[in-house]
Design a protein around this motif. Structure first.
Motif, PDB file in Angstrom:
ATOM      1  N   THR A  64       8.023   6.566   3.009  1.00 12.40           N
ATOM      2  CA  THR A  64       7.648   5.576   1.994  1.00 12.40           C
ATOM      3  C   THR A  64       7.061   4.329   2.637  1.00 12.40           C
ATOM      4  O   THR A  64       6.014   3.816   2.211  1.00 12.40           O
ATOM      5  CB  THR A  64       8.880   5.188   1.145  1.00 12.40           C
ATOM      6  N   GLY A  65       7.722   3.839   3.680  1.00 12.35           N
ATOM      7  CA  GLY A  65       7.230   2.659   4.377  1.00 12.35           C
ATOM      8  C   GLY A  65       5.878   2.881   5.024  1.00 12.35           C
ATOM      9  O   GLY A  65       4.988   2.015   4.980  1.00 12.35           O
ATOM     10  N   ASP A  66       5.697   4.083   5.612  1.00  7.82           N
ATOM     11  CA  ASP A  66       4.426   4.406   6.277  1.00  7.82           C
ATOM     12  C   ASP A  66       3.271   4.503   5.286  1.00  7.82           C
ATOM     13  O   ASP A  66       2.177   3.995   5.542  1.00  7.82           O
ATOM     14  CB  ASP A  66       4.541   5.746   7.025  1.00  7.82           C
ATOM     15  N   THR A  67       3.509   5.191   4.174  1.00  9.13           N
ATOM     16  CA  THR A  67       2.408   5.530   3.272  1.00  9.13           C
ATOM     17  C   THR A  67       2.035   4.395   2.328  1.00  9.13           C
ATOM     18  O   THR A  67       0.847   4.076   2.151  1.00  9.13           O
ATOM     19  CB  THR A  67       2.750   6.781   2.441  1.00  9.13           C
ATOM     20  N   LEU A  68       3.019   3.776   1.710  1.00  6.16           N
ATOM     21  CA  LEU A  68       2.707   2.777   0.693  1.00  6.16           C
ATOM     22  C   LEU A  68       2.127   1.495   1.285  1.00  6.16           C
ATOM     23  O   LEU A  68       1.340   0.805   0.619  1.00  6.16           O
ATOM     24  CB  LEU A  68       3.950   2.459  -0.148  1.00  6.16           C
ATOM     25  N   THR A  69       2.498   1.151   2.521  1.00  6.05           N
ATOM     26  CA  THR A  69       1.891  -0.034   3.140  1.00  6.05           C
ATOM     27  C   THR A  69       0.390   0.162   3.290  1.00  6.05           C
ATOM     28  O   THR A  69      -0.396  -0.772   3.062  1.00  6.05           O
ATOM     29  CB  THR A  69       2.510  -0.313   4.525  1.00  6.05           C
ATOM     30  N   LYS A  70      -0.040   1.378   3.638  1.00  3.36           N
ATOM     31  CA  LYS A  70      -1.478   1.640   3.770  1.00  3.36           C
ATOM     32  C   LYS A  70      -2.164   1.670   2.409  1.00  3.36           C
ATOM     33  O   LYS A  70      -3.345   1.341   2.295  1.00  3.36           O
ATOM     34  CB  LYS A  70      -1.697   2.960   4.511  1.00  3.36           C
ATOM     35  N   VAL A  71      -1.425   2.050   1.374  1.00  2.00           N
ATOM     36  CA  VAL A  71      -1.982   2.013   0.016  1.00  2.00           C
ATOM     37  C   VAL A  71      -2.241   0.566  -0.394  1.00  2.00           C
ATOM     38  O   VAL A  71      -3.314   0.219  -0.901  1.00  2.00           O
ATOM     39  CB  VAL A  71      -1.018   2.687  -0.984  1.00  2.00           C
ATOM     40  N   PHE A  72      -1.246  -0.291  -0.165  1.00  4.28           N
ATOM     41  CA  PHE A  72      -1.379  -1.687  -0.584  1.00  4.28           C
ATOM     42  C   PHE A  72      -2.437  -2.432   0.224  1.00  4.28           C
ATOM     43  O   PHE A  72      -3.006  -3.407  -0.263  1.00  4.28           O
ATOM     44  CB  PHE A  72      -0.029  -2.392  -0.481  1.00  4.28           C
ATOM     45  N   GLN A  73      -2.706  -1.987   1.456  1.00 11.25           N
ATOM     46  CA  GLN A  73      -3.749  -2.616   2.270  1.00 11.25           C
ATOM     47  C   GLN A  73      -5.132  -2.470   1.638  1.00 11.25           C
ATOM     48  O   GLN A  73      -6.041  -3.238   1.944  1.00 11.25           O
ATOM     49  CB  GLN A  73      -3.765  -2.016   3.677  1.00 11.25           C
ATOM     50  N   ARG A  74      -5.285  -1.455   0.788  1.00 14.06           N
ATOM     51  CA  ARG A  74      -6.583  -1.206   0.154  1.00 14.06           C
ATOM     52  C   ARG A  74      -6.791  -2.049  -1.100  1.00 14.06           C
ATOM     53  O   ARG A  74      -7.859  -2.035  -1.696  1.00 14.06           O
ATOM     54  CB  ARG A  74      -6.705   0.283  -0.205  1.00 14.06           C
ATOM     55  N   ILE A  75      -5.755  -2.792  -1.513  1.00 14.94           N
ATOM     56  CA  ILE A  75      -5.897  -3.673  -2.672  1.00 14.94           C
ATOM     57  C   ILE A  75      -6.682  -4.915  -2.246  1.00 14.94           C
ATOM     58  O   ILE A  75      -6.351  -5.545  -1.240  1.00 14.94           O
ATOM     59  CB  ILE A  75      -4.510  -4.086  -3.214  1.00 14.94           C
ATOM     60  N   PRO A  76      -7.735  -5.283  -2.973  1.00 12.40           N
ATOM     61  CA  PRO A  76      -8.517  -6.480  -2.606  1.00 12.40           C
ATOM     62  C   PRO A  76      -7.638  -7.721  -2.531  1.00 12.40           C
ATOM     63  O   PRO A  76      -6.814  -7.970  -3.417  1.00 12.40           O
ATOM     64  CB  PRO A  76      -9.532  -6.598  -3.752  1.00 12.40           C
ATOM     65  N   GLY A  77      -7.789  -8.467  -1.460  1.00 10.27           N
ATOM     66  CA  GLY A  77      -7.029  -9.696  -1.289  1.00 10.27           C
ATOM     67  C   GLY A  77      -5.723  -9.537  -0.534  1.00 10.27           C
ATOM     68  O   GLY A  77      -5.066 -10.517  -0.198  1.00 10.27           O
ATOM     69  N   VAL A  78      -5.325  -8.280  -0.279  1.00  9.84           N
ATOM     70  CA  VAL A  78      -4.097  -8.015   0.480  1.00  9.84           C
ATOM     71  C   VAL A  78      -4.471  -7.828   1.948  1.00  9.84           C
ATOM     72  O   VAL A  78      -5.011  -6.791   2.333  1.00  9.84           O
ATOM     73  CB  VAL A  78      -3.352  -6.775  -0.054  1.00  9.84           C
ATOM     74  N   GLY A  79      -4.195  -8.830   2.760  1.00  9.19           N
ATOM     75  CA  GLY A  79      -4.535  -8.778   4.181  1.00  9.19           C
ATOM     76  C   GLY A  79      -3.387  -8.266   5.022  1.00  9.19           C
ATOM     77  O   GLY A  79      -2.292  -7.969   4.516  1.00  9.19           O
ATOM     78  N   PRO A  80      -3.607  -8.169   6.345  1.00  9.99           N
ATOM     79  CA  PRO A  80      -2.580  -7.648   7.265  1.00  9.99           C
ATOM     80  C   PRO A  80      -1.291  -8.467   7.267  1.00  9.99           C
ATOM     81  O   PRO A  80      -0.229  -7.946   7.589  1.00  9.99           O
ATOM     82  CB  PRO A  80      -3.273  -7.718   8.640  1.00  9.99           C
ATOM     83  N   ASP A  81      -1.384  -9.746   6.906  1.00 13.19           N
ATOM     84  CA  ASP A  81      -0.205 -10.612   6.925  1.00 13.19           C
ATOM     85  C   ASP A  81       0.523 -10.651   5.581  1.00 13.19           C
ATOM     86  O   ASP A  81       1.547 -11.321   5.452  1.00 13.19           O
ATOM     87  CB  ASP A  81      -0.602 -12.041   7.323  1.00 13.19           C
ATOM     88  N   ASN A  82       0.007  -9.932   4.594  1.00 11.89           N
ATOM     89  CA  ASN A  82       0.629  -9.924   3.269  1.00 11.89           C
ATOM     90  C   ASN A  82       1.955  -9.180   3.323  1.00 11.89           C
ATOM     91  O   ASN A  82       2.119  -8.207   4.056  1.00 11.89           O
ATOM     92  CB  ASN A  82      -0.308  -9.263   2.261  1.00 11.89           C
ATOM     93  N   VAL A  83       2.915  -9.619   2.519  1.00 11.27           N
ATOM     94  CA  VAL A  83       4.247  -9.006   2.511  1.00 11.27           C
ATOM     95  C   VAL A  83       4.180  -7.534   2.073  1.00 11.27           C
ATOM     96  O   VAL A  83       5.021  -6.714   2.456  1.00 11.27           O
ATOM     97  CB  VAL A  83       5.200  -9.821   1.599  1.00 11.27           C
TER      98      VAL A  83
END
Length: 372
Positions: A56-75
């Motif tokens: 869950t941690g591996d997959t969903l973090t990469k999903v949320f990275q594709r949301i516009p405005g969500v950068g590498p430092d986003n929670v």
């Protein structure tokens, strides 16, 4: 072997007039057998819960990275935050159900999403495979440490630990109905697993990670949708394992009955500990291998056959007895050899890293250095 073992387990329950895995072993091998089984039956789903959190941690973090405005430092790109968030909002509330039959619709959704993920992996095999250079000796059928794979496969196929729970949830819990459900379920699992494995390996060969979605590039939109489906599937599967761990605790320490308060307390403690471990450790491959050889193999191969052989009134050369002896021998061999090889050849883990072929310049360099 799994199919045969699951049916044999229920046959053993009918022969011994027991309706749980633990009662069956206790009646067959006494307190020592009961405690060994209880430890294994708790350990397998508990480690599975840890591995589901890692996924869950591996997959969903990469999903949320594709949301516009969500950068590498986003929670939302922090795997620890995602694991805690999904645990509190989804897995814990669903795991608090007392009746496993209520998870039927959840399991159906999980199955549908699994088919969607399978289609995505198949599509990317055709469209993405040409961009990934093949590793050296990619098509050697089996190397010396191939037995490790049996541990992972045992992990994938085991359902002996919750078989009695599911058998009891049938409208008509008969051996005939159970055999039909088992044949259909295991056959479907075989087809899905073989297609997943073949497509995944054809695409990535020797670069294949323990978590296949770690192989796809972050910019891959179709893979991102697959990751989302995968994350949801894992979240929905998590409560099934929690049910088993809680039942083991209830049987060993509370004589099989948990009051409402203790039901909540035990559930929260189990999930909290599993979540804590998954926050500290993040490498999936070795978790699956060790859980497969040390927990799944005895639960699938060794214990059901050992119980049946002791309970059976048939002649020694009856087919069920002979097949049981064969499965028992295979289980002991896989457990011993698999454990040694897992320690000798631990899987490397590239958690959260972008693979080299996601960068065109690296792929060109890698192709130029590959042997002809």
């Amino acid at each position: 072997l799994t199919d045969y073992s699951i049916i044999l387990l229920i046959k053993g329950g009918n022969l011994s007039s027991t309706n749980t895995y633990q009662e069956l072993v206790r009646k067959t091998y006494g307190l020592v057998g009961y405690l060994i089984l209880s430890a294994l039956q708790f350990l397998y789903p508990f480690i599975a819960m840890i591995s589901y959190n890692i996924i869950t941690g591996d997959t969903l973090t990469k999903v949320f990275q594709r949301i516009p405005g969500v950068g590498p430092d986003n929670v939302l790109t922090d795997r620890h935050f995602i694991i805690l968030l999904t645990t509190i909002i989804f897995t814990l509330p669903i795991s608090l159900y007392r009746d496993i039959a209520k998870l039927g619709k959840v399991s159906l959704i999980s199955l549908i999403l699994t088919i969607v993920i399978l289609i995505i992996v198949m599509v990317r095999t055709v469209t993405f495979s040409p961009q990934v250079p093949k590793s050296e000796n990619a098509w050697i059928f089996a190397k010396s440490n191939a037995v490790q794979a049996v541990g992972v496969m045992s992990f994938a196929f085991i359902c002996n630990h919750n078989s009695f729970l599911i058998y009891g949830s049938l409208e008509e819990p008969t051996l005939k109905n159970w055999s039909r459900v088992t044949h259909v379920s295991v056959s479907l699992a075989v087809v899905i697993s073989v297609v997943f494995a073949a497509c995944g390996y054809i695409t990535f060969t020797g670069y294949t990670e323990g978590d296949i979605f770690e192989n796809y590039c972050k910019e891959d939109n179709l893979a991102t949708f697959g990751r989302f489906c995968y994350g949801v599937t894992v979240i929905l599967t998590f409560p099934l394992e929690c049910f088993v761990t809680r039942e083991v605790v209830a049987n060993v320490f509370f004589h099989g009955n948990l009051s409402t308060v203790f039901h909540v307390v035990v559930t929260v403690v189990i999930i909290a500990v599993a979540t804590g471990v998954s926050l500290v450790y993040d490498c999936l491959g070795i978790v699956l291998e060790l859980n497969g050889v040390l927990s799944a193999t005895p639960l699938v191969f060794i214990i059901p056959t050992a119980c049946y052989l002791r309970l059976s009134k048939e002649r020694w050369n009856h087919s069920d007895n002979l097949v049981s002896c064969l499965i028992l021998a295979v289980g002991v061999l896989v457990m011993a050899v698999g454990f040694v090889l897992t320690i000798m050849y631990p899987q490397e883990c590239s958690h959260g890293k972008e693979m080299f072929y996601c960068f065109p310049s690296n792929v060109s360099f890698q192709n130029s250095t590959l042997p002809p």
